[in-house]
Design a protein around this motif. Structure first.
Motif, PDB file in Angstrom:
ATOM      1  N   ARG A   1      16.612  61.647  81.361  1.00  0.00           N
ATOM      2  CA  ARG A   1      16.061  62.994  81.516  1.00  0.00           C
ATOM      3  C   ARG A   1      14.651  62.953  82.107  1.00  0.00           C
ATOM      4  O   ARG A   1      14.297  63.759  82.964  1.00  0.00           O
ATOM      5  CB  ARG A   1      16.058  63.687  80.156  1.00  0.00           C
ATOM      6  CG  ARG A   1      15.662  65.153  80.225  1.00  0.00           C
ATOM      7  CD  ARG A   1      16.068  65.897  78.963  1.00  0.00           C
ATOM      8  NE  ARG A   1      15.472  65.338  77.774  1.00  0.00           N
ATOM      9  CZ  ARG A   1      16.144  64.812  76.780  1.00  0.00           C
ATOM     10  NH1 ARG A   1      17.465  64.753  76.819  1.00  0.00           N
ATOM     11  NH2 ARG A   1      15.535  64.342  75.705  1.00  0.00           N
ATOM     12  N   LEU A   2      13.886  61.976  81.679  1.00  0.00           N
ATOM     13  CA  LEU A   2      12.528  61.820  82.190  1.00  0.00           C
ATOM     14  C   LEU A   2      12.543  61.406  83.659  1.00  0.00           C
ATOM     15  O   LEU A   2      11.766  61.907  84.478  1.00  0.00           O
ATOM     16  CB  LEU A   2      11.799  60.773  81.354  1.00  0.00           C
ATOM     17  CG  LEU A   2      10.286  60.661  81.543  1.00  0.00           C
ATOM     18  CD1 LEU A   2       9.599  61.967  81.202  1.00  0.00           C
ATOM     19  CD2 LEU A   2       9.739  59.521  80.686  1.00  0.00           C
ATOM     20  N   GLN A   3      13.437  60.513  84.010  1.00  0.00           N
ATOM     21  CA  GLN A   3      13.565  60.071  85.398  1.00  0.00           C
ATOM     22  C   GLN A   3      13.985  61.222  86.307  1.00  0.00           C
ATOM     23  O   GLN A   3      13.457  61.386  87.412  1.00  0.00           O
ATOM     24  CB  GLN A   3      14.566  58.923  85.493  1.00  0.00           C
ATOM     25  CG  GLN A   3      14.111  57.650  84.793  1.00  0.00           C
ATOM     26  CD  GLN A   3      15.201  56.600  84.743  1.00  0.00           C
ATOM     27  OE1 GLN A   3      16.374  56.871  85.051  1.00  0.00           O
ATOM     28  NE2 GLN A   3      14.851  55.392  84.338  1.00  0.00           N
ATOM     29  N   ASP A   4      14.922  62.009  85.833  1.00  0.00           N
ATOM     30  CA  ASP A   4      15.384  63.140  86.625  1.00  0.00           C
ATOM     31  C   ASP A   4      14.250  64.141  86.860  1.00  0.00           C
ATOM     32  O   ASP A   4      14.113  64.696  87.952  1.00  0.00           O
ATOM     33  CB  ASP A   4      16.552  63.838  85.922  1.00  0.00           C
ATOM     34  CG  ASP A   4      17.801  62.974  85.897  1.00  0.00           C
ATOM     35  OD1 ASP A   4      17.877  62.005  86.679  1.00  0.00           O
ATOM     36  OD2 ASP A   4      18.703  63.258  85.070  1.00  0.00           O
ATOM     37  N   PHE A   5      13.431  64.363  85.829  1.00  0.00           N
ATOM     38  CA  PHE A   5      12.306  65.289  85.984  1.00  0.00           C
ATOM     39  C   PHE A   5      11.312  64.760  87.013  1.00  0.00           C
ATOM     40  O   PHE A   5      10.813  65.520  87.856  1.00  0.00           O
ATOM     41  CB  PHE A   5      11.597  65.497  84.642  1.00  0.00           C
ATOM     42  CG  PHE A   5      10.286  66.214  84.774  1.00  0.00           C
ATOM     43  CD1 PHE A   5      10.244  67.583  85.011  1.00  0.00           C
ATOM     44  CD2 PHE A   5       9.090  65.525  84.699  1.00  0.00           C
ATOM     45  CE1 PHE A   5       9.033  68.254  85.162  1.00  0.00           C
ATOM     46  CE2 PHE A   5       7.873  66.167  84.833  1.00  0.00           C
ATOM     47  CZ  PHE A   5       7.851  67.542  85.068  1.00  0.00           C
ATOM     48  N   ASN A   6      11.019  63.474  86.967  1.00  0.00           N
ATOM     49  CA  ASN A   6      10.072  62.893  87.921  1.00  0.00           C
ATOM     50  C   ASN A   6      10.548  63.074  89.363  1.00  0.00           C
ATOM     51  O   ASN A   6       9.760  63.405  90.260  1.00  0.00           O
ATOM     52  CB  ASN A   6       9.885  61.404  87.626  1.00  0.00           C
ATOM     53  CG  ASN A   6       9.186  61.151  86.312  1.00  0.00           C
ATOM     54  OD1 ASN A   6       8.447  61.997  85.817  1.00  0.00           O
ATOM     55  ND2 ASN A   6       9.418  59.981  85.729  1.00  0.00           N
ATOM     56  N   GLU A   7      11.833  62.853  89.572  1.00  0.00           N
ATOM     57  CA  GLU A   7      12.386  62.986  90.918  1.00  0.00           C
ATOM     58  C   GLU A   7      12.396  64.444  91.374  1.00  0.00           C
ATOM     59  O   GLU A   7      12.073  64.763  92.517  1.00  0.00           O
ATOM     60  CB  GLU A   7      13.797  62.405  90.958  1.00  0.00           C
ATOM     61  CG  GLU A   7      13.850  60.905  90.704  1.00  0.00           C
ATOM     62  CD  GLU A   7      13.049  60.123  91.728  1.00  0.00           C
ATOM     63  OE1 GLU A   7      13.219  60.363  92.941  1.00  0.00           O
ATOM     64  OE2 GLU A   7      12.239  59.280  91.309  1.00  0.00           O
TER      65      GLU A   7
END
Length: 543
Positions: A73-79
């Motif tokens: 979820r954190l990775q998706d937000f960063n992208e």
């Protein structure tokens, strides 16, 4: 109930302490795992750990499956936050005097605070005075105070991330890209691969997002480092729910107002006077200032602000300031300074660690010195205790009933034999640990893999490798204790046959002789392989 309390009061102090600790542990675990508020606290703790170098330990709070979902979820937000292209027309840079400006004309520093934190806010009135600076020599980073003094800068703030083994890295294994004065000083990616960027164009416009080197050159980027996530894009906040998913910790961030004024936020954390801020709190601070664009920089133990050579914040590192691979510095005339190309010609970079950290090694040397000055009093070995016990055993003129001299000798021989025999005690040699040579794209002090707020490496970097050693246990050849039980007079022990008392004593002595077979030790070398994950993820730490 009253009788129970009376019994507890009669317990010894250590028994009371153990009882109260057990009760407290039970109540705390029940609250954390059986109540909705406790579940929120566990998630918050997991978020904090995920953005340090110890990401893997987050399973303790939420389990491995939930941890992996939180990371994704954190990775998706960063992208997603980096996707929107920046509208440079929203920024109108004011004209500023060219040279000979005082510190007060260049910057202004103010104290800021929140419910759980304190920090500093620095205004930079002319964005063209900001330059990315690098260390002067190859092999290690540089503290910002030294960097400011060496180059004659007015102020400095930490910038991008780096691989930071054990929180004791040498600050040289940077990840992502470093651009200074329009030159690409360092990059661990091919020029066509997008990277998370926080930097300034030659016209002083802050650029935050994901771009490759080719695009950055076309945009006229003058100075930049790699970090994430983006907080504000074209006047819109990107964290619209939750706290940003990074928990609380030391933070460094940068934003720009419509008139070009740059604002650096540096917040202390992981200390008694300041726990730290969430990304949402940092974003809201910059929004209140009217920032149009903003991005998060390296945080954790690397967060610090230096003005006129003086450290104004309190880094959470155990040794104070850390050695860093780059920093944003403010100069009256930035064209008069040039960053060193200290990474040129280097194929592999050693990120360092406890084995070569000067402060850590000095600390260990001091501890050894104190131990030598105050050695622990020697204690008697088990053999000496047994011998003393045997020698001081009171003698009686009256022999024990039904216990002939033969058996008494046999028992004494067994007692001495057991205390002296080498078998059964495994010999273990200390293992050796050799530092590996990582590449150049793992995580930084507060990124995936250390310290705690770092984006993932994903740049081809590997963590230092170590070697371990094992040992084979030694012991009696037959796996027995070698003790022959005493037998009543005129009888023989089972399995030993019958004989005279003299024969019995001789057999007992032979049985208790030390095994002459030497123990064998085996050593196996294991080389764990660790590497960074994606380009913009927090560390696979590392709080």
């Amino acid at each position: 109930m009253s009788s129970t309390l009376r019994k507890i009061r009669q317990w010894s102090s250590w028994k009371k302490a153990l009882f109260y600790f057990t009760v407290l542990t039970f109540l705390t675990a029940s609250f954390l795992f059986l109540t909705p508020p406790g579940g929120k606290i566990r998630e918050w703790l997991a978020e904090t750990v995920i953005t340090t170098q110890h990401r893997s330990w987050a399973w303790i709070f939420v389990g491995a499956e939930q941890r992996d979902l939180m990371v994704k979820r954190l990775q998706d937000f960063n992208e997603e936050a980096a996707r929107e292209k920046q509208d440079s027309s929203l920024i109108k840079i004011r004209n500023h005097q060219a040279k000979a400006r005082s510190i007060d004309e260049l910057i202004k520093v103010e104290d800021i605070s929140g419910k759980f934190w304190v920090g500093k806010k620095m205004y930079v009135f002319d964005p063209k005075t900001i330059r990315v600076m690098t260390p002067p020599k190859s092999g290690e980073g540089e503290r910002i105070t030294a960097m400011v003094q060496r180059t004659g800068a007015v102020a400095g703030v930490n910038g991008g991330g780096f691989d930071d083994p054990e929180g004791l890295g040498n600050g040289f294994a940077a990840f992502g890209a470093i651009i200074s004065g329009g030159e690409v000083i360092y990059t661990d990616q091919d020029g066509s691969i997008p990277q998370h960027i926080v930097g300034f164009t030659k016209d002083g416009i802050l650029v935050v997002g994901k771009y490759n080197i080719i695009e950055l050159r076309e945009m006229g980027i003058s100075d930049a480092v790699s970090f994430h996530p983006r907080l504000i894009a074209n006047g819109k906040p990107l964290i619209t729910s939750g706290d940003g998913g990074w928990g609380r910790g030391p933070r460094t961030a940068v934003g720009q107002k419509a008139d070009g004024t740059v604002i650096f936020i540096v917040i202390d954390g992981r200390q008694a006077h300041s726990v730290g801020a969430t990304l949402k709190e940092v974003q809201d601070l910059l929004l209140e200032e009217g920032c149009v664009n903003a991005g998060n920089l390296d945080g954790g133990a690397s967060s610090e602000l230096v003005v006129d050579g003086e450290l104004l914040t309190k880094p959470s590192s155990r040794y104070g300031e850390r050695r860093l691979p780059n920093a944003f510095l403010v100069y009256d005339d930035p064209t008069s300074v040039q960053a060193d190309h200290v990474w040129d010609g280097i194929d592999k970079i050693d990120a360092g660690g406890s084995y070569d950290h000067p402060d850590f090694l000095r600390e260990q040397a001091e501890k050894r010195g104190k131990q030598q000055q105050n050695p622990t009093p020697a204690t008697k070995t088990d053999t000496e205790k047994t011998k003393t016990k045997t020698e001081t055993r009171p003698e009686t003129n009256k022999p024990a009933a039904n216990k002939p001299e033969t058996n008494e000798k046999s028992e004494t021989s067994t007692e001495k034999g057991e205390s002296a025999k080498p078998g059964g005690n495994a010999t273990k040699e200390p293992g050796t640990k050799k530092p590996g040579v990582p590449g150049t794209g793992s995580t930084g002090s507060d990124t995936e893999t250390a310290d705690p707020d770092k984006p993932s490496g994903g740049q081809g970097n590997t963590s230092p490798t170590g070697t371990g050693s094992g040992s084979a246990a030694g012991g009696s050849r037959n796996g027995s204790t070698g003790t022959v039980p005493s037998s009543p007079a005129g009888t023989s022990a089972p399995g030993t046959g019958s004989g005279t008392p003299a024969e019995t004593t001789e057999k007992s002595a032979e049985t208790n002789a030390p095994d002459a077979t030497p123990t064998r030790q085996q050593h196996q070398t294991q080389t764990p392989d660790q590497s960074g994950s994606g380009t913009a993820e927090p560390p696979a730490k590392t709080p």
